[in-house]
Design an enzyme around this catalytic site. Structure first.
Site, PDB file in Angstrom:
ATOM      1  N   ASP A 375       0.908  -1.206   0.101  1.00 17.36           N
ATOM      2  CA  ASP A 375       0.111   0.006   0.228  1.00 17.36           C
ATOM      3  C   ASP A 375       1.054   1.211  -0.069  1.00 17.36           C
ATOM      4  OD1 ASP A 375      -2.356   1.443   0.430  1.00 17.36           O
ATOM      5  OD2 ASP A 375      -1.800   1.859   2.411  1.00 17.36           O
ATOM      6  N   LYS A 376       0.668   2.161  -0.655  1.00 16.89           N
ATOM      7  CA  LYS A 376       1.662   3.533  -0.869  1.00 16.89           C
ATOM      8  C   LYS A 376       1.529   4.255   0.392  1.00 16.89           C
ATOM      9  CE  LYS A 376       0.633   7.352  -2.992  1.00 16.89           C
ATOM     10  NZ  LYS A 376       0.961   8.550  -2.234  1.00 16.89           N
ATOM     11  N   THR A 377       0.440   4.829   0.503  1.00 13.50           N
ATOM     12  CA  THR A 377       0.379   5.927   1.629  1.00 13.50           C
ATOM     13  C   THR A 377       0.598   5.259   3.206  1.00 13.50           C
ATOM     14  OG1 THR A 377      -1.238   6.976   0.317  1.00 13.50           O
ATOM     15  CG2 THR A 377      -1.071   7.864   2.649  1.00 13.50           C
ATOM     16  N   THR A 522      -2.543   1.775  -4.714  1.00 13.04           N
ATOM     17  CA  THR A 522      -2.645   2.848  -4.170  1.00 13.04           C
ATOM     18  C   THR A 522      -4.020   3.542  -4.470  1.00 13.04           C
ATOM     19  OG1 THR A 522      -2.139   5.221  -3.597  1.00 13.04           O
ATOM     20  CG2 THR A 522      -1.482   4.265  -5.737  1.00 13.04           C
ATOM     21  N   GLY A 523      -4.806   4.342  -3.915  1.00 11.82           N
ATOM     22  CA  GLY A 523      -6.091   4.957  -4.306  1.00 11.82           C
ATOM     23  C   GLY A 523      -5.860   6.062  -4.951  1.00 11.82           C
TER      24      GLY A 523
END
Length: 678
Positions: A375-377, A522-523
């Protein structure tokens, strides 16, 4: 989760496990005390049996013959039989009850073999006392029981030292705390009496007694034992502190926020205990091997007995000696210990490095990973956003007003972007209404106006006009852009930057070195995602993915035949973590009990993912080594015990068989202790 104990093989009849999961505080009785009791029990029995073995050997005709002495006297055989009976029933009790339990469960194993071997020696010798033709094997019985007891004593001590992670954690909390009363006076009270909301004074050099928030003072706190973070962390008013951490410099006054089972330390202990209880797949392999080794031993024992009697014409007692030796040498004693000791050791190493294994089977899968999805964040990036640009599309509002409207609405949101916008705004209005738009943003009423703070996806969906070139230029710098809609008109956009973690670069590089693909999920918009991916040299990117689509993306990668780990913060990533072969909840911080991850990483450090894979690989290697040491040794020793080299004058007595078997147990225990993170 299967809560069968990782050390089932230590169920010695009436010494069955009685676990009490009610208290995970520093008292933590059950597991440790149970093993301690068993260690004491085996030690007690061993010393008594050893004391009785000396007269048993002195009275045995075969030993006297060997020493070329004659200490015979009237009734000596009856004394010998009496002493041996005590040895058999008192010393052999754990093995006899174990035999009964194993047969009742229809799972013959180590206890069945030891029980059979000592029973054969005892009843055969007793028959000789009552007139049966043959030699007395009482001395063999005594030495065998003594050696088996000392072997089990060593084994239990090894198990205790190998699973010391819980005891080390339990020892972290101090016994007393300095409670600050309302009148400002300070009194020392036992930690058990503390309640939520109490204020405590923590002096320099002392351990923090409970989780809480600093209300006065500043200091640096060492949390290394709890989080693996080697550098002391600066703490001042408003900061969270963890019970068990060491206050290094200044005095702190803290207000307790969590106690007992809710505390960080208790949650860590609970996870470590779950890890030690969760069933290892390799353990099943060891249990199967132990079962077949038992069948092999009984078959080999019977063949040995009848072969010596019928084909060589040897005496009954010689054949019986060989049978007893075969039974003893084939005990899957070391085999039963091979996996649990490595499991315990790896759990301890993991805990001290800041990652907690909740599911052993998933941890063992980590060695075969083909891809890791991040997941990025908050995982690859720090997750702390700061406002870098305010882009104004409507002259009706100033930049400050635009920010104030956005910040007022975001004051009810938990999103990392919200925090960045709130930090930048100097003041806010109280929002009159607030609602989230799933995966797209938030909306509400602020200062009498309808306000939305939304993602680029929402703006495109609603076909709202905006200066695309300007937004594209900002996004290409890796910044996240949110749009502000006031009274259904696009008023402007706010750009926020999220710093990439230095450790992310090292983690991705290390995964590449191990032949593991890295994927980012990621979103965020594609441009921001591509920018971060390029900076980190990530192999594949899934951008603009809604929370409920994440699990489908994991499935998509799995459908390519890849073993996949998902690494996320454990909240909106829950379905994806559950879908992955290995779910890794990262950056749990002081809220450790992340229910969805198979493995929980205490620190916000993606490099721990690579450490985890390395530990999984070394653990498996060590397990295989131990299985070979244990079963390979046993299989090789059977012909020797059966008397295959008798023609060359080499004969293996049951007592020597027991010595060799205990030696293999010690080798396996020492080998497990050498496990380290490569």
């Amino acid at each position: 989760m299967n809560h069968s104990k990782h050390n089932d093989h230590t169920n010695h009849g009436d010494h069955s496990h009685h676990e009490d999961h009610s208290g995970h505080d520093h008292e933590h009785h059950s597991h440790h005390d149970h093993h301690k009791m068993m260690v004491e029990d085996f030690k007690f029995r061993f010393w008594w049996v050893l004391a009785l073995t000396i007269p048993v050997m002195a009275l045995s005709p075969m030993i006297q013959q060997f020493l070329n002495v004659d200490w015979r006297f009237t009734g000596d055989t009856w004394i010998l039989a009496g002493l041996s009976t005590i040895v058999f029933f008192f010393g052999g009790w754990p093995f006899l009850t174990g035999l009964k339990d194993e047969l009742k469960k229809k799972q013959p194993g180590m206890m069945t073999l030891i029980g059979l071997a000592i029973s054969i020696a005892y009843f055969y010798s007793t028959a000789v006392v009552f007139g049966f033709e043959g030699d007395l094997l009482y001395w063999e019985l005594s030495t065998l029981v003594a050696i088996m007891l000392v072997g089990h004593w060593i084994e239990m001590r090894s198990v205790m030292s190998a699973s010391s992670a819980l005891e080390e954690l339990a020892a972290l909390l101090p016994g007393e705390a300095h409670r600050v009363n309302e009148d400002g006076s300070v009194e020392d009270v036992p930690v058990e009496e503390l309640i939520k909301g109490d204020r405590l004074l923590v002096k320099p050099g002392e351990k923090i007694p409970a989780d809480g928030k600093v209300v006065k003072g500043s200091s640096s706190v060492n949390e290394a034992m709890l989080t693996g973070e080697s550098k002391p962390v600066n703490k001042s008013t408003g900061d969270e502190v963890i019970g068990g951490a060491v206050n290094e410099k200044g005095s702190l006054t803290i207000e307790i926020s969590r106690i007992g089972e809710d505390s960080f330390l208790s949650q860590v202990m609970q996870l470590v205990e779950e890890a030690q209880q969760s069933k290892s797949r390799t353990q099943n392999l060891a249990n199967r091997a132990a079962f077949w080794l038992t069948i092999l031993a009984i078959t080999a024992g019977l063949i040995t007995f009848f072969a010596w009697i019928y084909f060589t014409g040897q005496s009954f007692d010689f054949a019986m000696n060989r049978t007893v030796a075969v039974m003893v040498i084939t005990c899957p004693h070391a085999l039963g210990l091979a996996i649990p000791l490595v499991v315990s050791r790896s759990t301890s190493i993991a805990a001290s490095n800041g990652f907690l294994i909740r599911d052993r089977a998933a941890f063992e899968q980590a060695r075969n990973l083909d891809a890791v999805i991040f997941d990025k964040t908050g995982t690859l990036t720090k997750g702390t956003f700061t406002v870098t640009d305010i882009l104004n599309f409507n002259e009706q509002f100033s930049d400050e007003e635009l920010l104030k409207y956005a910040a007022s609405l975001e004051s009810n949101s938990e999103h990392p972007l919200a925090k960045g916008i709130l930090e930048k705004a100097e003041e806010t209005w109280e929002p009159e209404e607030f609602e989230s738009i799933t995966g797209k943003g938030i909306e509400g009423v602020v200062n009498g106006k309808s306000v939305k703070v939304v993602s680029p996806g929402y703006v495109k969906e609603q076909k709202l006009d905006y200066p695309e070139d300007e937004i594209e230029k900002t996004s290409s710098q890796g910044k996240t852009v949110v749009f502000v809609v006031i009274d259904n008109e696009l008023a402007g956009a706010i750009a926020l930057g999220d710093e990439i973690r230095e450790s992310s670069k090292h983690a991705i590089q290390a995964l590449h070195d191990m032949g593991i693909e890295s994927i980012m999920l990621t979103g965020d918009n594609r441009q921001t995602a591509e920018y971060v991916a390029k900076e980190l040299n990530i192999d594949q990117v899934f951008a603009e993915v809604l929370p409920d689509e994440k699990a489908a993306k994991v499935k998509e990668v799995q459908s390519q035949g890849k073993k996949v780990a998902m690494t996320g913060d454990g909240v909106n990533d829950a379905p994806a973590l559950a879908q992955a072969d290995v779910g890794i909840a990262i950056g749990a911080g002081s809220d450790v009990a992340v229910e969805t991850g198979d493995i929980v990483l205490v620190k916000d450090n993606p490099q721990d993912v690579t450490s985890l894979v390395r530990l999984s690989r070394s653990t498996y290697k060590k397990m295989v080594q131990n299985l070979w040491w244990a079963s390979g040794y046993n299989i090789g020793a059977i012909p020797l015990a059966a008397g295959a080299l008798y023609a060359w004058g080499i004969i293996l007595s049951p007592a020597l068989g027991a010595v060799l078997m205990s030696l293999s147990t010690i080798i396996v225990a020492i080998n497990a202790r050498f496990l380290k993170m490569d």
